[in-house]
Design a protein around this motif. Structure first.
Motif, PDB file in Angstrom:
ATOM      1  N   MET A 232      77.548  14.106  11.736  1.00  0.00           N
ATOM      2  CA  MET A 232      77.506  13.562  13.094  1.00  0.00           C
ATOM      3  C   MET A 232      78.724  14.003  13.906  1.00  0.00           C
ATOM      4  O   MET A 232      78.599  14.314  15.094  1.00  0.00           O
ATOM      5  CB  MET A 232      77.429  12.038  13.035  1.00  0.00           C
ATOM      6  CG  MET A 232      76.135  11.495  12.447  1.00  0.00           C
ATOM      7  SD  MET A 232      74.670  11.980  13.388  1.00  0.00           S
ATOM      8  CE  MET A 232      74.914  11.055  14.903  1.00  0.00           C
ATOM      9  N   LEU A 233      79.910  14.042  13.286  1.00  0.00           N
ATOM     10  CA  LEU A 233      81.103  14.509  13.987  1.00  0.00           C
ATOM     11  C   LEU A 233      80.966  15.975  14.385  1.00  0.00           C
ATOM     12  O   LEU A 233      81.363  16.373  15.486  1.00  0.00           O
ATOM     13  CB  LEU A 233      82.335  14.320  13.098  1.00  0.00           C
ATOM     14  CG  LEU A 233      82.859  12.885  12.960  1.00  0.00           C
ATOM     15  CD1 LEU A 233      83.928  12.810  11.893  1.00  0.00           C
ATOM     16  CD2 LEU A 233      83.407  12.387  14.303  1.00  0.00           C
ATOM     17  N   ALA A 234      80.403  16.778  13.475  1.00  0.00           N
ATOM     18  CA  ALA A 234      80.177  18.189  13.778  1.00  0.00           C
ATOM     19  C   ALA A 234      79.199  18.348  14.930  1.00  0.00           C
ATOM     20  O   ALA A 234      79.378  19.201  15.814  1.00  0.00           O
ATOM     21  CB  ALA A 234      79.652  18.915  12.541  1.00  0.00           C
ATOM     22  N   ALA A 235      78.151  17.507  14.965  1.00  0.00           N
ATOM     23  CA  ALA A 235      77.150  17.565  16.037  1.00  0.00           C
ATOM     24  C   ALA A 235      77.765  17.180  17.372  1.00  0.00           C
ATOM     25  O   ALA A 235      77.486  17.798  18.402  1.00  0.00           O
ATOM     26  CB  ALA A 235      75.985  16.636  15.706  1.00  0.00           C
ATOM     27  N   VAL A 236      78.646  16.160  17.360  1.00  0.00           N
ATOM     28  CA  VAL A 236      79.316  15.740  18.598  1.00  0.00           C
ATOM     29  C   VAL A 236      80.222  16.848  19.114  1.00  0.00           C
ATOM     30  O   VAL A 236      80.243  17.160  20.308  1.00  0.00           O
ATOM     31  CB  VAL A 236      80.128  14.440  18.352  1.00  0.00           C
ATOM     32  CG1 VAL A 236      81.043  14.155  19.528  1.00  0.00           C
ATOM     33  CG2 VAL A 236      79.186  13.268  18.128  1.00  0.00           C
ATOM     34  N   GLY A 237      80.970  17.489  18.207  1.00  0.00           N
ATOM     35  CA  GLY A 237      81.849  18.581  18.603  1.00  0.00           C
ATOM     36  C   GLY A 237      81.079  19.750  19.187  1.00  0.00           C
ATOM     37  O   GLY A 237      81.480  20.349  20.183  1.00  0.00           O
ATOM     38  N   MET A 238      79.926  20.066  18.571  1.00  0.00           N
ATOM     39  CA  MET A 238      79.088  21.160  19.064  1.00  0.00           C
ATOM     40  C   MET A 238      78.546  20.838  20.453  1.00  0.00           C
ATOM     41  O   MET A 238      78.540  21.685  21.348  1.00  0.00           O
ATOM     42  CB  MET A 238      77.933  21.389  18.094  1.00  0.00           C
ATOM     43  CG  MET A 238      77.018  22.546  18.474  1.00  0.00           C
ATOM     44  SD  MET A 238      77.864  24.136  18.412  1.00  0.00           S
ATOM     45  CE  MET A 238      78.048  24.334  16.640  1.00  0.00           C
ATOM     46  N   ALA A 239      78.096  19.582  20.636  1.00  0.00           N
ATOM     47  CA  ALA A 239      77.543  19.174  21.931  1.00  0.00           C
ATOM     48  C   ALA A 239      78.601  19.264  23.029  1.00  0.00           C
ATOM     49  O   ALA A 239      78.334  19.706  24.147  1.00  0.00           O
ATOM     50  CB  ALA A 239      76.995  17.755  21.831  1.00  0.00           C
ATOM     51  N   GLU A 240      79.848  18.853  22.700  1.00  0.00           N
ATOM     52  CA  GLU A 240      80.927  18.906  23.690  1.00  0.00           C
ATOM     53  C   GLU A 240      81.243  20.340  24.087  1.00  0.00           C
ATOM     54  O   GLU A 240      81.504  20.630  25.249  1.00  0.00           O
ATOM     55  CB  GLU A 240      82.160  18.211  23.130  1.00  0.00           C
ATOM     56  CG  GLU A 240      82.001  16.692  23.047  1.00  0.00           C
ATOM     57  CD  GLU A 240      83.153  16.015  22.322  1.00  0.00           C
ATOM     58  OE1 GLU A 240      84.002  16.766  21.767  1.00  0.00           O
ATOM     59  OE2 GLU A 240      83.202  14.777  22.312  1.00  0.00           O
ATOM     60  N   ARG A 241      81.235  21.258  23.109  1.00  0.00           N
ATOM     61  CA  ARG A 241      81.492  22.666  23.417  1.00  0.00           C
ATOM     62  C   ARG A 241      80.408  23.245  24.317  1.00  0.00           C
ATOM     63  O   ARG A 241      80.677  24.008  25.221  1.00  0.00           O
ATOM     64  CB  ARG A 241      81.592  23.477  22.120  1.00  0.00           C
ATOM     65  CG  ARG A 241      82.902  23.256  21.370  1.00  0.00           C
ATOM     66  CD  ARG A 241      83.157  24.375  20.362  1.00  0.00           C
ATOM     67  NE  ARG A 241      82.167  24.381  19.308  1.00  0.00           N
ATOM     68  CZ  ARG A 241      82.258  23.658  18.209  1.00  0.00           C
ATOM     69  NH1 ARG A 241      83.290  22.843  18.023  1.00  0.00           N
ATOM     70  NH2 ARG A 241      81.331  23.726  17.275  1.00  0.00           N
ATOM     71  N   VAL A 242      79.150  22.854  24.061  1.00  0.00           N
ATOM     72  CA  VAL A 242      78.033  23.347  24.878  1.00  0.00           C
ATOM     73  C   VAL A 242      78.174  22.853  26.311  1.00  0.00           C
ATOM     74  O   VAL A 242      77.960  23.583  27.279  1.00  0.00           O
ATOM     75  CB  VAL A 242      76.683  22.898  24.274  1.00  0.00           C
ATOM     76  CG1 VAL A 242      75.549  23.181  25.239  1.00  0.00           C
ATOM     77  CG2 VAL A 242      76.436  23.619  22.960  1.00  0.00           C
TER      78      VAL A 242
END
Length: 513
Positions: A329-339
């Motif tokens: 979930m942390l990885a998904a949040v980080g990816m979403a923020e970068r996008v």
């Protein structure tokens, strides 16, 4: 839990697959087969006895079988109790109660003998409260020989008190030269052994037999049920989930089993959440094997059979699985923020869905204009829209849980930093907030699993299987079928345009004439 405004939930549930129940089949070893037969066939001892059927009804058969097993057990010198037969208890759906009882019991008993080649004695029961419709099926592990094997003594044979064959007569004599009590001599020419039964079939001793029997009887039951909701399925032991245990009548371990079942369900809910979070099933199964299966085995080796230790083992495994969920979930949040940083003006998913919907409406309008039949979706592809809504609901619920967990984590950090005599009030308040969040998070985790259960699925894994299959069918439909339709539609339009020109030219020529 939020509802879907755009869907008629009641109608959709009818279209969904009814949630199947797991079949329940239990096997026990019988040390007194005649006593057990008398018990399950007694109208006095059984509250609701409906029918009895035996592929070998002669009581002498079962008595001789018991005698043979006792004799062979004594010869083997094995420590323990002699197993005279085995019994299967098979739970039946209540819908089968309306079948003719004599037919029902005969069907299961004869089909079992056809498959395994051994005789059985079966009885059809209901418990006292009529909440458990079931069959008791006692079966032999040996088969009756067509012709008994008779062995005749070629010389005098001597046996001691334990029935063990000894070499000389001297070995069975006492100090006075008399034959000791319990010893015997079989004279030359007399029958010293008569075998009426085969050796025991080893497959009934294997752990795999019960799994095989569950599949066999589940298929037998599903062939007889009239309604889809009565169909059963066999629990997949290779899945990442844990099976809960049935609590039998007057079970002294009832409270222990209830506590174990609760922690097993907690593990299953965590597995549901892990799948929704995007954890690979291989990783979940690896954690189950390493943290539960192997540790249970190690615990038995070290401490013996200690059921009270199971809950603590599973809770530690849940903690490991939650760490995996948190990382994903942390990885998904980080990816979403970068996008979002890279594409600040990107359309939201709702806008994308709206554009897709408008595009579909234009396509439908084109169908009406051209008159070319639009390809039909397969039943599975047509369910994709409603499956997608359920999928989104699971994602929203999971994200809400994750956000609350982050808040709780922040409060726990703040609590650990809150030191000093004068901050006891603040510590109490922080702990209260953490406890309240724990309660909310636990309830939301339960709701996550209940989302798919409301639509007829036993767990998230089953729903995702149908969801991805439906998505594949839907994409295949759009890529292949719709593209073919568009090409045909274009050809049809071109042909229509040519026909109109030809018709126009012919009409002009006619007017000139």
């Amino acid at each position: 839990m939020a509802t879907f405004e755009k869907l008629n939930i009641a109608d959709e549930k009818k279209e969904m697959i009814e949630m199947p129940r797991h079949s329940f089949i239990q096997m026990t070893k019988l040390h007194n087969v005649m006593g057990r037969i008398d018990y399950i066939t007694s109208t006095v001892k059984q509250e609701n006895l409906y029918a009895i059927y035996a592929t070998q009804p002669l009581r002498t058969f079962w008595k001789d079988l018991a005698k043979c097993n006792r004799e062979e057990f004594a010869k083997s010198g094995t420590i323990g109790k002699c197993i005279e037969a085995r019994e299967l208890i098979i739970a039946l759906p209540e819908g089968l109660y309306h079948y003719e009882h004599d037919y029902l019991i005969k069907h299961f008993a004869t089909d079992f003998k056809k498959k395994y080649g051994v005789d059985c004695y079966a009885a059809l029961h209901h418990n006292k409260r009529k909440t458990n419709f079931h069959i008791h099926l006692i079966f032999a592990e040996r088969t009756k020989l067509d012709k008994p094997v008779v062995k005749v003594a070629s010389r005098n044979m001597f046996y001691d008190e334990n029935g063990k064959h000894v070499r000389t007569k001297k070995e069975i004599l006492d100090e006075s030269g008399n034959i000791r009590n319990g010893c015997k001599i079989i004279r030359k020419g007399e029958v010293y052994e008569k075998k009426e039964f085969s050796v025991k079939d080893d497959r009934f001793k294997r752990d795999s037999f019960l799994d095989e029997a569950k599949v066999f009887f589940t298929n037998e039951i599903n062939q007889l049920v009239l309604h889809e909701e009565d169909k059963l399925k066999v629990f997949d032991k290779n899945s990442p989930y844990l099976a809960t245990k049935k609590i039998g009548k007057n079970n002294p371990m009832e409270e222990q089993i209830k506590a174990d079942n609760e922690v097993r369900q907690e593990w299953n809910r965590t597995v549901d959440r892990a799948i929704v979070s995007g954890a690979p099933e291989e990783d979940i199964s690896r954690i189950k094997k390493k943290e539960i299966t192997e540790k249970v085995r190690d615990s038995i080796d070290l401490y013996g059979d200690r059921p009270d230790l199971l809950a603590s083992i599973i809770k530690l495994a849940i903690a490991v699985l939650e760490l995996l969920i948190n990382r994903i979930m942390l990885a998904a949040v980080g990816m979403a923020e970068r996008v979002i940083d890279v594409m600040p003006g990107a359309n939201t998913s709702e806008e994308t869905d709206k554009q897709s919907y408008d595009k579909k409406q234009k396509t439908k309008a084109k169908v009406i204009v051209t008159g070319v039949p639009h390809p039909k979706m397969s039943p599975l592809a047509s369910k994709y829209v409603q499956f997608k809504n359920i999928y989104k609901e699971l994602q929203r619920q999971n994200e809400a849980i994750f956000n609350l967990e982050r808040n709780r984590g922040n409060l726990e950090i703040e609590l650990s930093d809150c030191n000093g005599v004068f901050k006891s009030g603040k510590r109490t308040e922080l702990q209260k907030q953490i406890d309240e969040l724990d309660l909310i998070i636990n309830n939301m985790k339960r709701q996550l699993s209940s989302i798919v259960k409301e639509y007829g699925y036993d767990n998230v894994r089953e729903f995702y299987s149908d969801y991805y299959a439906s998505k594949g069918e839907y994409e295949k439909y759009n890529i292949r079928e719709v593209e073919k339709w568009k090409k045909k539609n274009e050809k049809s339009e071109d042909r229509s345009s040519i026909d109109k020109k030809v018709y126009y030219n012919q009409s002009i020529r006619g007017k000139k004439r």
